[in-house]
Design a protein around this motif. Sequence first.
Motif, PDB file in Angstrom:
ATOM      1  N   UNK A  51      27.770 -25.422 -20.414  1.00  0.00           N
ATOM      2  CA  UNK A  51      26.990 -25.274 -21.640  1.00  0.00           C
ATOM      3  C   UNK A  51      26.275 -23.934 -21.608  1.00  0.00           C
ATOM      4  N   UNK A  52      25.932 -23.461 -22.756  1.00  0.00           N
ATOM      5  CA  UNK A  52      25.256 -22.183 -22.915  1.00  0.00           C
ATOM      6  C   UNK A  52      25.287 -21.819 -24.382  1.00  0.00           C
ATOM      7  N   UNK A  53      25.184 -20.549 -24.688  1.00  0.00           N
ATOM      8  CA  UNK A  53      25.202 -20.157 -26.094  1.00  0.00           C
ATOM      9  C   UNK A  53      26.551 -20.453 -26.720  1.00  0.00           C
ATOM     10  N   UNK A  54      27.587 -20.555 -25.887  1.00  0.00           N
ATOM     11  CA  UNK A  54      28.911 -20.979 -26.339  1.00  0.00           C
ATOM     12  C   UNK A  54      29.565 -21.680 -25.158  1.00  0.00           C
TER      13      UNK A  54
ATOM     14  N   UNK B 249      32.251 -31.528 -26.978  1.00  0.00           N
ATOM     15  CA  UNK B 249      31.320 -30.452 -26.632  1.00  0.00           C
ATOM     16  C   UNK B 249      30.654 -30.711 -25.285  1.00  0.00           C
ATOM     17  N   UNK B 250      30.196 -29.656 -24.625  1.00  0.00           N
ATOM     18  CA  UNK B 250      29.532 -29.839 -23.327  1.00  0.00           C
ATOM     19  C   UNK B 250      28.180 -30.522 -23.493  1.00  0.00           C
ATOM     20  N   UNK B 251      27.744 -31.168 -22.437  1.00  0.00           N
ATOM     21  CA  UNK B 251      26.434 -31.814 -22.411  1.00  0.00           C
ATOM     22  C   UNK B 251      25.390 -30.755 -22.081  1.00  0.00           C
ATOM     23  N   UNK B 252      24.452 -30.488 -22.991  1.00  0.00           N
ATOM     24  CA  UNK B 252      23.469 -29.429 -22.737  1.00  0.00           C
ATOM     25  C   UNK B 252      22.536 -29.736 -21.565  1.00  0.00           C
ATOM     26  N   UNK B 253      22.507 -30.987 -21.112  1.00  0.00           N
ATOM     27  CA  UNK B 253      21.654 -31.362 -19.985  1.00  0.00           C
ATOM     28  C   UNK B 253      22.299 -31.079 -18.631  1.00  0.00           C
TER      29      UNK B 253
ATOM     30  N   UNK C 236      30.413 -29.896 -16.863  1.00  0.00           N
ATOM     31  CA  UNK C 236      30.904 -31.271 -16.918  1.00  0.00           C
ATOM     32  C   UNK C 236      32.419 -31.228 -17.069  1.00  0.00           C
ATOM     33  N   UNK C 237      33.104 -32.296 -16.669  1.00  0.00           N
ATOM     34  CA  UNK C 237      34.549 -32.331 -16.911  1.00  0.00           C
ATOM     35  C   UNK C 237      34.836 -32.219 -18.410  1.00  0.00           C
ATOM     36  N   UNK C 238      35.785 -31.394 -18.760  1.00  0.00           N
ATOM     37  CA  UNK C 238      36.202 -31.267 -20.158  1.00  0.00           C
ATOM     38  C   UNK C 238      37.012 -32.502 -20.523  1.00  0.00           C
TER      39      UNK C 238
END
Length: 81
Positions: free
Chosen positions: A29-32, A59-63, A67-69
């Motif tokens: 996760x990040x800005x993209x 989408x990725x987990x922002x926490x 994470x596995x895609x």
Amino acid sequence: MTSAGAATLNGRDRALLRAVATGRCTLGSGWQPVLLVDGLACTDSDAGHRLVAAGLINPPDPDHSHVPARITSLGWRSLAS
């Protein structure tokens, strides 16, 4: 690529989607979203964003940093066509 499906997938995106489907990818996760394949950053830095925006991978987990895609049902249908 749009969320319309497989008709808009180029060869690179289809290969990356197959790699996600086989469990070889993680998403940061990040800005993209950052897509890693076999632990290495994908050289197409926009690939993760494109696949997430099209609804082909979750989408990725922002926490969590990585994470596995996970492929979505739309992603599975896109690979099947």
